[in-house]
Motif scaffolding. Structure first.
Motif, PDB file in Angstrom:
ATOM      1  N   PRO A  62     -12.563  -9.689   8.386  1.00 48.32           N
ATOM      2  CA  PRO A  62     -11.875  -8.640   9.151  1.00 48.32           C
ATOM      3  C   PRO A  62     -12.050  -8.830  10.658  1.00 48.32           C
ATOM      4  O   PRO A  62     -13.086  -9.310  11.109  1.00 48.32           O
ATOM      5  CB  PRO A  62     -12.561  -7.356   8.699  1.00 48.32           C
ATOM      6  N   ARG A  71      -0.750 -11.592  10.179  1.00 46.31           N
ATOM      7  CA  ARG A  71      -0.317 -10.312   9.619  1.00 46.31           C
ATOM      8  C   ARG A  71       0.892  -9.752  10.366  1.00 46.31           C
ATOM      9  O   ARG A  71       1.777  -9.154   9.759  1.00 46.31           O
ATOM     10  CB  ARG A  71      -1.488  -9.336   9.714  1.00 46.31           C
ATOM     11  N   VAL A  86       1.805  -5.450   0.904  1.00 50.41           N
ATOM     12  CA  VAL A  86       0.427  -5.035   0.612  1.00 50.41           C
ATOM     13  C   VAL A  86      -0.495  -6.143   1.082  1.00 50.41           C
ATOM     14  O   VAL A  86      -0.570  -7.201   0.471  1.00 50.41           O
ATOM     15  CB  VAL A  86       0.222  -4.821  -0.907  1.00 50.41           C
ATOM     16  N   TYR A  87      -1.169  -5.908   2.214  1.00 45.97           N
ATOM     17  CA  TYR A  87      -2.050  -6.941   2.752  1.00 45.97           C
ATOM     18  C   TYR A  87      -3.490  -6.661   2.343  1.00 45.97           C
ATOM     19  O   TYR A  87      -3.960  -5.532   2.442  1.00 45.97           O
ATOM     20  CB  TYR A  87      -1.949  -6.974   4.285  1.00 45.97           C
ATOM     21  N   SER A  88      -4.190  -7.684   1.857  1.00 44.99           N
ATOM     22  CA  SER A  88      -5.622  -7.518   1.603  1.00 44.99           C
ATOM     23  C   SER A  88      -6.312  -8.853   1.841  1.00 44.99           C
ATOM     24  O   SER A  88      -5.687  -9.903   1.745  1.00 44.99           O
ATOM     25  CB  SER A  88      -5.871  -7.029   0.178  1.00 44.99           C
ATOM     26  N   SER A  89      -7.597  -8.802   2.155  1.00 45.91           N
ATOM     27  CA  SER A  89      -8.296 -10.057   2.419  1.00 45.91           C
ATOM     28  C   SER A  89      -9.770  -9.935   2.091  1.00 45.91           C
ATOM     29  O   SER A  89     -10.343  -8.852   2.167  1.00 45.91           O
ATOM     30  CB  SER A  89      -8.150 -10.431   3.895  1.00 45.91           C
ATOM     31  N   LEU A  99      -8.626  -9.802  -5.867  1.00 48.49           N
ATOM     32  CA  LEU A  99      -7.502  -9.163  -5.187  1.00 48.49           C
ATOM     33  C   LEU A  99      -6.168  -9.658  -5.760  1.00 48.49           C
ATOM     34  O   LEU A  99      -5.194  -8.912  -5.818  1.00 48.49           O
ATOM     35  CB  LEU A  99      -7.573  -9.420  -3.675  1.00 48.49           C
ATOM     36  N   ASN A 102      -5.688  -7.771  -8.777  1.00 47.89           N
ATOM     37  CA  ASN A 102      -5.265  -6.439  -8.356  1.00 47.89           C
ATOM     38  C   ASN A 102      -3.755  -6.398  -8.128  1.00 47.89           C
ATOM     39  O   ASN A 102      -3.065  -5.462  -8.556  1.00 47.89           O
ATOM     40  CB  ASN A 102      -6.023  -6.102  -7.061  1.00 47.89           C
ATOM     41  N   GLN A 106      -0.636  -4.432 -10.047  1.00 43.27           N
ATOM     42  CA  GLN A 106       0.361  -3.609  -9.353  1.00 43.27           C
ATOM     43  C   GLN A 106       1.786  -4.046  -9.661  1.00 43.27           C
ATOM     44  O   GLN A 106       2.734  -3.431  -9.189  1.00 43.27           O
ATOM     45  CB  GLN A 106       0.150  -3.693  -7.834  1.00 43.27           C
TER      46      GLN A 106
ATOM     47  N   VAL B 322      -6.899  -0.985  -2.286  1.00 47.26           N
ATOM     48  CA  VAL B 322      -5.764  -1.902  -2.382  1.00 47.26           C
ATOM     49  C   VAL B 322      -4.675  -1.306  -3.275  1.00 47.26           C
ATOM     50  O   VAL B 322      -3.489  -1.371  -2.956  1.00 47.26           O
ATOM     51  CB  VAL B 322      -6.210  -3.274  -2.928  1.00 47.26           C
ATOM     52  N   ASN B 327      -4.458   0.670   4.562  1.00 46.03           N
ATOM     53  CA  ASN B 327      -4.769  -0.410   5.476  1.00 46.03           C
ATOM     54  C   ASN B 327      -6.208  -0.891   5.237  1.00 46.03           C
ATOM     55  O   ASN B 327      -7.149  -0.122   5.407  1.00 46.03           O
ATOM     56  CB  ASN B 327      -4.623   0.114   6.909  1.00 46.03           C
ATOM     57  N   PRO B 328      -6.379  -2.162   4.834  1.00 46.76           N
ATOM     58  CA  PRO B 328      -7.731  -2.627   4.489  1.00 46.76           C
ATOM     59  C   PRO B 328      -8.680  -2.678   5.694  1.00 46.76           C
ATOM     60  O   PRO B 328      -9.879  -2.835   5.515  1.00 46.76           O
ATOM     61  CB  PRO B 328      -7.483  -4.033   3.932  1.00 46.76           C
ATOM     62  N   ASP B 329      -8.118  -2.537   6.896  1.00 48.02           N
ATOM     63  CA  ASP B 329      -8.988  -2.517   8.081  1.00 48.02           C
ATOM     64  C   ASP B 329     -10.053  -1.430   7.966  1.00 48.02           C
ATOM     65  O   ASP B 329     -11.130  -1.537   8.523  1.00 48.02           O
ATOM     66  CB  ASP B 329      -8.168  -2.248   9.347  1.00 48.02           C
TER      67      ASP B 329
END
Lengths: 336, 356
Positions: A62, A71, A86-89, A99, A102, A106, B322, B327-329
């Motif tokens: 992050p 992004r 849908v952004y995830s990291s 993820l 996940n 979805q 998720v 927002n994953p932030d």
């Protein structure tokens, strides 16, 4: 008790009033948020295709400028293509695989994933394919995306980028460089330095620093430059570290020059001013944008790039004093 | 506010079949339930579950629940061992990288010596138990707080992970061992999937629950369980009544070693290669899961079931954010808030229970 409360309240009000007055009086005539807002962001209208959902899953830690740019590119494409992004990291391989699982849960219409830890992603990607979800890879995994049977790949090969970097060092007449790795045990970073080592005719030393602690990065590079005066180039693997390395060289009173992988806003200014000699850009905005746009195209028109055989390369793009001015406009907006 | 009494005798788990004895009979069932360390975590877990159930439609699916459980299980197995250690009054900051060390050891030994992978698995177990033993011995011989001792071993392991991997493989990740003898057997033990009512559930979930049952039984029904509570509650009093405090603490560190080995093996056989730099920072999540589950930082109080609930809450938040497409932030922010709320609930519940 009551009196004290009153006094506190009065003091608070006074402080508020002072702060407001200072804010109003202290407007800056240049820079700041207003100048930033005057630069319109990238927008390209909006498609009328049915709403679709795409998951973008990266190995980013992050709060990294590079991934923020990825992004932004993804968001711009999503806005244009009527896509719910849908952004995830997660930097940890096992968690990143989770993820993907996940996203399958979805029932997304597409997945864009970075393959920094390809082996860890194998199982989850196979499941996504079984569920009939198209998957594209970007940024990392040039050697693996085809074997995994993914649709497309957008990015650069870290080792090839490193080799191009090494060749460029030969051209500028460098003799001895240090390659600064900000995260021990990171495969892509090691690959870059290995690439530099391969093509650079002079001597390359690897220097490990703790990337989460800038003061220690600065002092470690300084110490190294003081300890070995023959070093004439510092190679960093991320824009923030290049800017720190410039300071280190100044602190050490050393003539060593700085060059780096990856860009950000401040780095472009540093290339303009000559603090940093050159940068190799892999165009993160483009990687994010193309990954989303390509999945939209695939769903709505069956198109895909590279025929499942060849990657789409987004770099290495060299940024030097000669071409930096054209890039600077975009970098100011935080999109390059 | 540590309870130094021996909980095995003082608070039997509420079960209607066994009539309560002696002094505990004076306290109502609700009171006794409130006095359990994990009750705060249970309230928090139900709350978090209902919350995500309401805001994220995908969260309601069975396969999503399996994903949450899997996420919770790998963390939960470690959190169990860490919670036992914390009840025994000690910390282990090296638990995060110890998982990676174990996976690296198994992978590299098998690959470099071209042995059956089971040889690597068993050697890795020895390595992990030895790390635990050394942690325990250092603690006892030096008399330093475990926070410092395990901080030192955390840094040493982190460095060794990278240096040895680079020395042997020339890279910062291990070579794949998925084509070697014994891999498939080991995979079925550590990393297979089992279809339960048509949903694929990772085997680690079952191991996690089995380990939780064993840990609970040890804590509440065995002499060793009493030793753990006593050693964590007050070392001197425990010694005075003949509890082998040193032995207990060393055994607890070795239990963490065992758990690290197990999770390390899962990561190896699930993901084939191991990155030398991973695992850093997880030690805090294990501690947080244990604390949410009702463990006190001062030792002498807590439960294994609480650690299960703590890890489960973590898994829900991790994936739920998720599923809800937030927002994953903000993820770490939510984790921090959750930790604060859960510990406050625990504190409040304990105060209620302490009032007669």
């Amino acid at each position: 008790m009551d009196l004290r409360l009153n006094r506190h309240r009065r003091a608070g009000l006074a402080a508020l009033a002072t702060a407001a007055a200072l804010l109003a009086a202290g407007c800056s005539s240049q820079g700041g948020k207003k100048a930033q807002e005057a630069d319109a962001g990238l927008a390209a209208g909006k498609a009328d295709t049915p709403r679709m959902r795409i998951a973008m899953i990266t190995h980013a830690a992050p709060g990294d400028t590079f991934w923020d740019t990825v992004r932004k590119g993804a968001k711009a494409a999503a806005a244009k293509d009527n896509v719910d992004l849908v952004y995830s990291s997660n930097p940890n391989g096992a968690d990143q695989a989770n993820l993907i699982q996940n996203a399958i849960n979805q029932k997304v219409d597409g997945i864009a994933v970075t393959l920094a830890k390809p082996d860890a992603m194998k199982g989850a990607i196979a499941k996504a394919k079984k569920a009939g979800i198209p998957v594209v890879a970007f940024n990392a995994g040039l050697d693996q995306w085809k074997d995994m049977g993914l649709l497309e790949y957008f990015g650069q090969d870290e080792n090839i980028a490193g080799q191009a970097f090494g060749k460029h060092l030969n051209e500028v007449g460098a003799k001895h460089d240090i390659c600064v790795i900000q995260e021990q045990g990171h495969v892509a970073l090691e690959a870059r330095c290995a690439g530099v080592k391969k093509t650079f005719k002079g001597k390359t030393d690897i220097l490990y620093v703790n990337g989460t602690d800038m003061p220690s990065v600065k002092s470690t590079i300084s110490a190294k430059l003081k300890q070995d005066s023959s070093i004439d180039y510092v190679v960093t693997l991320g824009a923030p570290f290049a800017l720190t390395a410039v300071q280190s060289a100044k602190d050490a009173g050393d003539k060593a020059k700085v060059a780096t992988f990856d860009l950000n806003k401040d780095l472009v200014s540093a290339v303009q001013s000559g603090d940093v000699q050159f940068a190799v850009d892999q165009q993160p905005y483009l990687q994010g944008y193309l990954s989303i746009d390509s999945l939209w195209l695939y769903k709505n028109n069956g198109n895909f790039s590279g025929g499942g055989e060849q990657p789409v390369l987004t770099g290495p793009a060299f940024v030097t004093k000669d071409n930096v001015d054209t890039i600077a406009k975009f970098a100011q907006k935080g999109t390059r | 506010m540590t309870h130094t009494a021996t909980p095995a005798a003082a608070t039997p788990p509420a079960s209607p079949a066994v009539p309560p004895k002696s002094r505990t009979a004076e306290r109502s069932l609700a009171r006794r339930a409130l006095a359990r360390p994990e009750i705060g975590a249970l309230v928090a877990a139900v709350g978090v579950y209902l919350f995500f159930f309401a805001v994220a439609p995908t969260f309601r699916q069975a396969d999503s629940f399996a994903t949450v459980l899997y996420q919770a299980s790998t963390m939960g197995i470690m959190a169990l061992a860490v919670s036992l250690l914390m009840i025994g009054g000690e910390f282990d900051l090296s638990a995060g990288v110890a998982v990676t060390s174990s996976a690296l050891a198994a992978s590299m030994l098998s690959f470099q010596l071209t042995t059956n992978v089971w040889v690597g698995v068993l050697v890795a177990l020895l390595v992990s138990l030895t790390v635990g033993l050394i942690n325990g011995l250092l603690l006892i011989k030096t008399g330093l707080p475990s926070f410092l001792v395990s901080l030192a071993s955390f840094l040493m392991l982190q460095g060794a992970n990278l240096a040895i991997t680079k020395l042997l493989t020339g890279n910062v990740a291990t070579d794949t061992i998925s084509d070697m003898d014994g891999f498939d057997q080991a995979k079925s033990l550590f990393a297979s999937e089992i279809a339960i009512f048509g949903v694929d559930v990772k085997i680690t979930v079952l191991w996690w629950l089995l380990f939780a049952a064993i840990a609970t039984w040890v804590l509440l029904r065995t002499k060793f369980g009493n030793w753990i509570f006593a050693a964590g509650g007050s070392k001197e009093s425990a010694r005075a009544v003949g509890v082998p405090v040193n032995l207990t603490k060393i055994a607890l560190f070795m239990t963490v070693g065992f758990a690290a080995w197990f999770v390390g093996m899962h990561l190896l056989f699930e993901y084939n290669t191991v990155q030398a730099g991973e695992g850093v920072g997880n030690e805090f999540y294990y501690i947080i899961a244990a604390v949410i589950g009702g463990c006190l930082l001062t030792g002498g109080y807590g439960s294994a079931i609480g650690a299960v609930l703590g890890a489960f809450i973590f898994g829900m938040v991790n994936q739920g954010i998720v599923y809800a497409n937030w927002n994953p932030d903000w993820f770490k922010f939510f984790v921090g808030v959750m930790l604060l709320l859960a510990t406050l609930v625990n504190l409040w519940v304990r105060r209620q229970a302490a009032r007669r």
